[in-house]
Design an enzyme around this catalytic site. Structure first.
Site, mmCIF file in Angstrom:
data_model
loop_
_atom_site.group_PDB
_atom_site.id
_atom_site.type_symbol
_atom_site.label_atom_id
_atom_site.label_comp_id
_atom_site.label_asym_id
_atom_site.label_seq_id
_atom_site.Cartn_x
_atom_site.Cartn_y
_atom_site.Cartn_z
ATOM 1 N N HIS A 40 -43.679 11.742 -24.262
ATOM 2 C CA HIS A 40 -43.139 12.536 -25.366
ATOM 3 C C HIS A 40 -41.850 11.927 -25.906
ATOM 4 O O HIS A 40 -41.657 11.822 -27.122
ATOM 5 C CB HIS A 40 -42.887 13.962 -24.848
ATOM 6 C CG HIS A 40 -42.555 14.977 -25.889
ATOM 7 N ND1 HIS A 40 -41.262 15.310 -26.217
ATOM 8 C CD2 HIS A 40 -43.351 15.749 -26.655
ATOM 9 C CE1 HIS A 40 -41.273 16.249 -27.145
ATOM 10 N NE2 HIS A 40 -42.529 16.537 -27.433
ATOM 11 N N CYS A 41 -40.961 11.509 -25.011
ATOM 12 C CA CYS A 41 -39.648 11.043 -25.457
ATOM 13 C C CYS A 41 -39.708 9.652 -26.079
ATOM 14 O O CYS A 41 -38.769 9.244 -26.760
ATOM 15 C CB CYS A 41 -38.653 11.072 -24.304
ATOM 16 S SG CYS A 41 -39.159 10.141 -22.864
ATOM 17 N N MET A 42 -40.796 8.891 -25.858
ATOM 18 C CA MET A 42 -40.888 7.544 -26.422
ATOM 19 C C MET A 42 -41.626 7.522 -27.755
ATOM 20 O O MET A 42 -41.905 6.451 -28.295
ATOM 21 C CB MET A 42 -41.575 6.598 -25.437
ATOM 22 C CG MET A 42 -40.740 6.303 -24.212
ATOM 23 S SD MET A 42 -41.294 4.830 -23.331
ATOM 24 C CE MET A 42 -42.978 5.278 -22.922
#
Length: 400
Positions: free
Chosen positions: A389-391
């Site tokens: 999700h964060c990438m």
């Protein structure tokens, strides 16, 4: 234009950042100051990222690499001016240093300038690249005389976490005010891309604030686009009450959203001792419009419902007890209830190890189809499918 109205609609377009020289700059000595646990193996990081983006492309997702976007953006003179003013302008490094650095950097080709903005530049590299007279002037300036360490412009290895610095939602994009100094310049690069890159300029509303230290911060790892014109925000050390309310006010004033739900990130829960637990998406992410993947220790936490105010007040705020957490989220989403699935906690030590490896941090390709980390077996057992999700910074999703 870019449009993201949920966390789980079919993913059509995304921004990622392939690890590059800025990651190779991390050493055991400077890792902590750059917000990393340790130096990374750059070849392995690139191979894993390439495998991740190959999955996205195989799914038909348009994948933009941020390094390429930034280089293309810096061909626009106004974009160059923005980036250089924020990075090496007089307010950043002082007048005398700014004169020399701005003159040097303005002369670089777009690709080379983008590389400096991402990977930074050291004292020794400047000595090698500047002519002797300019080098002598630069190293006799006030800023250089007080500068500690080797970097005159620090690298930005956290650019790999593209979701944190900007987040698309409800017809616009928020360029976020980052909480920690090593990440604040990332927002400058994103603002330049969204204002001036031909693929992004004018594609939606741009919510951005002055760059620099501020108590009002928000980071994209705390954003969850719930649907039904509602936004869920982690209330954390990275996304503060002031930052969340400022964003809510902007969204309400522009008619983009009707409700923001703040979710407290407890300071004293046992799992928050992990450095990896910094954003809401490390504890819960959506896998379908009515299903959350959530760490089983993260429940019964206080929520704050923020709505447009009445009778002359900017906001109407309601604080809800932890027992109401799931019902508050469901009501905001316009559904009866959420299904919550959680990795097995029978082995608490292994559950914590998985949490530290972002077991609940997944990105949806479409409702019920997600990408997560293969090594998190307990989480994958409940998901039945093994990026992150964060990438990813989703730019366009289909409706659900």
């Amino acid at each position: 234009g870019g449009r993201v109205d949920s966390e789980t609609g079919r993913l059509h377009e995304v921004i990622v950042h392939r690890p590059g020289r800025e990651i190779a700059r991390i050493t055991p000595i400077n890792a902590d100051s750059l917000l990393f646990d340790d130096a990374l193996n750059i070849s392995r990081a690139q191979a894993e990222h390439d495998a991740f983006t190959e999955i996205l492309r195989d799914e038909g997702v348009i994948v933009h690499d941020f390094r390429e976007l930034l280089a293309e953006t810096l061909a626009v003179p106004r974009a160059r001016a923005l980036v250089l003013t924020e990075t090496v302008g007089p307010e950043a490094v002082g007048v005398s240093t700014s004169e020399v650095l701005t003159d040097y950097l303005q002369g670089l080709p777009d690709t080379d300038l983008a590389e400096v903005m991402l990977a930074g530049i050291t004292r020794s590299e400047l000595r090698e690249r500047l002519d002797p007279a300019d080098a002598a002037t630069l190293f006799d300036t006030t800023f250089l005389s007080t500068l500690e360490g080797q970097f005159v412009i620090t690298p930005l290895p956290n650019h790999v976490f593209t979701r944190d610095t900007s987040a698309w939602l409800y017809g616009g994009v928020s360029v976020n005010t980052m909480a920690l100094a090593p990440r604040r310049r990332e927002a400058v690069n994103y603002e330049a891309v969204y204002r001036f890159h031909p693929a992004f300029a004018g594609r939606g509303r741009l919510w951005t604030e002055a760059h620099g230290a501020s108590p009002a911060t928000v980071e994209g790892g705390d954003f969850q686009i719930l649907g039904n014109r509602a936004l869920v925000m982690g209330l954390s050390h990275r996304s503060t009450a002031a930052g969340v309310e400022r964003l809510a006010t902007r969204l309400f004033d522009d008619g983009a959203a009707d409700r923001v739900i703040g979710v407290h990130m407890p300071d004293r829960a046992f799992y928050t001792e992990l450095d990896a637990v910094m954003h809401l998406d490390t504890l819960m992410t959506m896998v379908t419009p009515d299903t959350y993947l959530r760490f089983s220790g993260f429940n019964d936490v206080t929520t704050v419902e923020i709505e447009p105010g009445a009778s002359g007040k900017a906001l109407h705020v309601t604080v809800h007890d932890g027992s109401e957490m799931d019902s508050v989220l469901a009501r905001a989403a316009g559904i009866d209830s959420f299904r919550v699935i959680s990795p097995d906690m029978s082995d608490e030590a292994e559950a914590l190890r998985e949490l530290s490896r972002d077991s609940c941090n997944v990105v949806a390709l479409s409702p019920g189809r997600v990408i997560g980390y293969a090594h998190n077996q307990a989480a994958n057992d409940v998901l039945r499918r093994a990026g992150s999700h964060c990438m990813t910074c989703p730019v366009t999703r289909g409706s659900v």
